[in-house]
Each structure stands twice: as C-alpha cells, then as structure tokens.
Write a protein that holds these residues in place. Structure first.
Motif, PDB file in Angstrom:
ATOM      1  N   VAL A  85      -9.103  -3.529   1.172  1.00  0.00           N
ATOM      2  CA  VAL A  85      -9.488  -2.513   1.712  1.00  0.00           C
ATOM      3  C   VAL A  85      -9.861  -1.302   0.829  1.00  0.00           C
ATOM      4  CG1 VAL A  85      -8.237  -0.786   3.308  1.00  0.00           C
ATOM      5  CG2 VAL A  85      -7.481  -3.067   3.491  1.00  0.00           C
ATOM      6  N   LEU A 102      -2.015  -0.843  10.891  1.00  0.00           N
ATOM      7  CA  LEU A 102      -3.332  -1.634  10.525  1.00  0.00           C
ATOM      8  C   LEU A 102      -2.991  -2.905   9.748  1.00  0.00           C
ATOM      9  CD1 LEU A 102      -6.542  -1.515  10.613  1.00  0.00           C
ATOM     10  CD2 LEU A 102      -6.561  -0.402   8.622  1.00  0.00           C
ATOM     11  N   MET A 103      -2.023  -2.831   8.634  1.00  0.00           N
ATOM     12  CA  MET A 103      -1.528  -3.831   7.831  1.00  0.00           C
ATOM     13  C   MET A 103      -1.320  -5.150   8.677  1.00  0.00           C
ATOM     14  SD  MET A 103      -2.929  -2.901   4.817  1.00  0.00           S
ATOM     15  CE  MET A 103      -4.219  -2.178   5.521  1.00  0.00           C
ATOM     16  N   LEU A 106      -3.808  -6.921  10.523  1.00  0.00           N
ATOM     17  CA  LEU A 106      -4.654  -7.819   9.548  1.00  0.00           C
ATOM     18  C   LEU A 106      -3.637  -9.144   9.159  1.00  0.00           C
ATOM     19  CD1 LEU A 106      -6.077  -5.143   7.153  1.00  0.00           C
ATOM     20  CD2 LEU A 106      -7.605  -6.943   8.671  1.00  0.00           C
ATOM     21  N   GLU A 320      -2.069  -1.488  15.248  1.00  0.00           N
ATOM     22  CA  GLU A 320      -1.878  -3.040  15.006  1.00  0.00           C
ATOM     23  C   GLU A 320      -3.077  -3.641  15.813  1.00  0.00           C
ATOM     24  OE1 GLU A 320       1.518  -6.403  15.629  1.00  0.00           O
ATOM     25  OE2 GLU A 320       2.012  -4.177  15.560  1.00  0.00           O
ATOM     26  N   GLY A 323      -6.055  -3.659  13.766  1.00  0.00           N
ATOM     27  CA  GLY A 323      -5.889  -4.545  12.537  1.00  0.00           C
ATOM     28  C   GLY A 323      -6.213  -5.917  13.000  1.00  0.00           C
ATOM     29  N   HIS A 324      -5.741  -6.170  14.162  1.00  0.00           N
ATOM     30  CA  HIS A 324      -6.246  -7.792  14.630  1.00  0.00           C
ATOM     31  C   HIS A 324      -7.506  -7.781  15.026  1.00  0.00           C
ATOM     32  CE1 HIS A 324      -2.372 -10.004  15.324  1.00  0.00           C
ATOM     33  NE2 HIS A 324      -1.904  -8.918  15.615  1.00  0.00           N
ATOM     34  N   GLY A 327      -9.095  -8.151  11.642  1.00  0.00           N
ATOM     35  CA  GLY A 327      -9.012  -9.576  10.833  1.00  0.00           C
ATOM     36  C   GLY A 327      -9.692 -10.550  11.541  1.00  0.00           C
TER      37      GLY A 327
END
Length: 355
Positions: A85, A102-103, A106, A320, A323-324, A327
């Motif tokens: 990142v 976000l983490m 991912l 979240e 993040g998905h 990812g």
C-alpha cells in the motif's frame, strides 16, 4: 516499509497459534482474552481477530465462541504473496486511509498475502517506487500495489512495470492501463454545492490541498456548474491550494470571512482544511449557520471517532467493502484475467452533523 497495526497484531496471534498445540476445532481466545494477551484495547483485539477470520485461521460464532478453523501453515496460498500500500506518510498521519476496514477487506480477498505500507518521501517518489518494483521482481512470489493519492510519475512507473496494481483515488488522465476505484467526485461537487446554495451562500471559498489531483478538478467543475445554475457567477468564487498546516489555513481564510458577503460557503477538500477554517471563524467571532457554512469532501473516521461538526460527503460503501473491491481487482490481475470493469465509482451521500 511496515505492516498496518491490525495486521501486526493478527500476525502475533498467528505466531502464538503456530507455536501452540492447538488443532482445528479447539476453542480460541475471546476478544477480552486477546486484548489482555496483546495489551491493547478490545476494539484493536477484535479487529485482529477479524483479520484471522478473513485469513481462514479461526471461526467466530455468536454465543458459541471462537474456534481454530485451520492452522496458519495450512492457510490456502493467495494469488499475491505481498501487497504494497503506497501512500504519502503525511497524508496517512493527517487524514487517515479508511484504516482497519480497508485492511480487513483486502485480507478477505487475499487471505494469504502480507500487507505492507510503503511511505513515499516528499521528494523523489519516482526513485522510491522504482526500488520497490525492483525488489518485487526479485522475489519468487507475485506482488501487487495499491496506490493512494499517487502522483503522475508514480502511477506511470507502476503501470509500466506490468505488476498487479490498483489506484485508490484519482487516476491521472494520461495513465489509462491501471484499474482504479474512487468515490464519485462529480457527485461530491454537486451534492455539497447544492447544500451550500440551500443554506443561502452566495459567495463560496474553495480550499484544496497544496498538491491537487484530477479528482479535485472534477469536483470543482461540478461545484461551479451547480452554483452557476443557482445564479452564482465566477466572481463569486475564490479558490486556494493550501498546505496541511492549521495556522496557514486559518490565516488564509480569515480575510475572506471578515470581508466577504455573508453567509460565506466554505468548500473544504479535507478535514484539516475545515478545522483551520473553523478556527478562523472562531477568531473572527462568527457564528456557523448565520455567517458561514462549511462542507467537507474527504472525511476518514473510525466508528469510535466523534462525528464532524459540519456536513461531509460519505461513501455509501463501507471501508471494508472498498478493500474487497480492491483485493478482487488485484487477484484478477495476478491470475492473468482482465479487470472488468477496470474502474469503479463509489456513490456518496451528504452526512449532516447531529443536532
């Protein structure tokens, strides 16, 4: 280069599981027990346990507790060994990055990947990213990049590397090959501009960060269009790009608050700019709602943070979920699949202050 805090905490718990005699199906730590073991708050411990859920190491069931799902060494291999990142350290410290959510997203899409922050220096970001690319190409496993507020040179360098990458934020117009995801900047400019008009603002001051990005121009253009349709002229606007310094912002805004016809609308790109404008208003003895109105485009806050004192643009998609999305784009590239669509615009709404 370092991991985010919740990833570091999750890694510690994984090491503890790896060194224990626990087996799949065995009970594992509760949130309180994990917080005590890690010497952190229950919220931090809960997020670390959520990372382990995303990695497939543990199961958590309401009223049934937490159990080992599989041992860490048995976790399925991810499409990417490591995800960098890449973000400016000052930006991360001053404004945040949707942080833990976000983490978690991912990690949910890339459960076996190491997630690492790489802080670009104020100068020579080009050389810094070139070193990261060289290191990534030397490793046996595949690596990818998430670029946050990356300047043109960094985006071009990553694009030419051929490595999996996603831009989180504004894509530079001359860089066409990188997938990207951003909040709908046109919608941000339109919604916040309309709010200022409904509050009776006939003069608008627009405050941007010192380093402007393409998304700023998109939001500004739509703000002008909405305000123009509402009867405002270009002479009713003033725009400044200001450093991330409260004193600098306060002294830049103070003359406008004193001299301009009220109520003055303040369109602030970041929360720091809004806080500087509020300090200027307090110094001038002005009253919000009567003398001025503030709206903010970018607010990154945790659920535990106090809500802002002004209207702001909030994504209707959670951190979240973002993040998905990122990812998934990275995993598609790592598997050699085309990313379709290669960009996503996240809808926003205006969040009003409580009371």
């Amino acid at each position: 280069m370092k991991s985010s805090r919740i990833v570091q905490l999750a890694d510690l718990l994984e090491q503890e599981i790896r060194g224990s005699k626990l087996r799949p199906g065995d009970p594992y730590l509760s949130t309180d027990a994990a917080a005590s073991k890690l010497h952190v708050s229950t919220q931090a411990a809960n997020n670390a346990l959520r990372v382990l859920v995303k990695r497939g190491v543990i199961h958590r069931r309401r009223r049934l507790g937490t159990y080992i799902a599989r041992l860490p060494d048995e976790t399925p291999a991810s499409a990417l060994q490591r995800v960098h990142v890449v973000v400016h350290e000052n930006y991360l410290r001053q404004e945040g990055l949707l942080g833990d959510g976000l983490m978690l997203g991912l990690q949910g899409e890339l459960p076996g990947s190491q997630l690492q922050f790489n802080f670009t220096p104020p100068l020579d970001g080009f050389e810094f990213v070139n070193r990261l690319i060289a290191e990534a190409l030397r490793t046996d496993g595949a690596e990818g990049f998430v670029l946050v507020r990356a300047p043109l040179a960094v985006q071009r360098t990553i694009a030419s590397s051929g490595l999996p990458a996603v831009v989180f934020g504004s894509l530079q117009p001359s860089v066409q090959s990188l997938p990207w995801i951003d909040r709908d900047q046109r919608q941000i400019g339109g919604l916040l501009g309309s709010h200022l008009l409904t509050r009776g603002c006939r003069r608008i001051a627009v405050l941007f960060r010192a380093e402007m990005a393409p998304g700023d121009f998109i939001a500004f253009d739509q703000l002008l269009a909405v305000a123009g349709a509402g009867g405002l002229k270009p002479s009713d606007f003033v725009m400044r790009a200001l450093p991330a310094d409260l004193e600098a912002v306060k002294h830049a805004v103070l003359p406008w608050l004193i001299e301009r016809r009220r109520p003055l609308g303040l369109f602030c790109r970041s929360q720091l700019l809004a806080e500087g404008a509020l300090q200027a208003a307090e110094l001038a003895g002005l009253e919000p709602g009567r003398d001025f109105e503030i709206v903010v485009a970018d607010v990154y806050r945790k659920s535990s943070d106090s809500p802002p004192r002004y209207p702001y643009a909030r994504s209707t998609v959670t951190a979240e979920q973002i993040g998905h999305h990122i990812g998934r784009m990275l995993a598609q590239q790592a598997r050699g699949e085309p990313v379709q669509p290669n960009h996503e615009l996240l809808p926003v709404t205006v969040e009003l202050p409580e009371g």
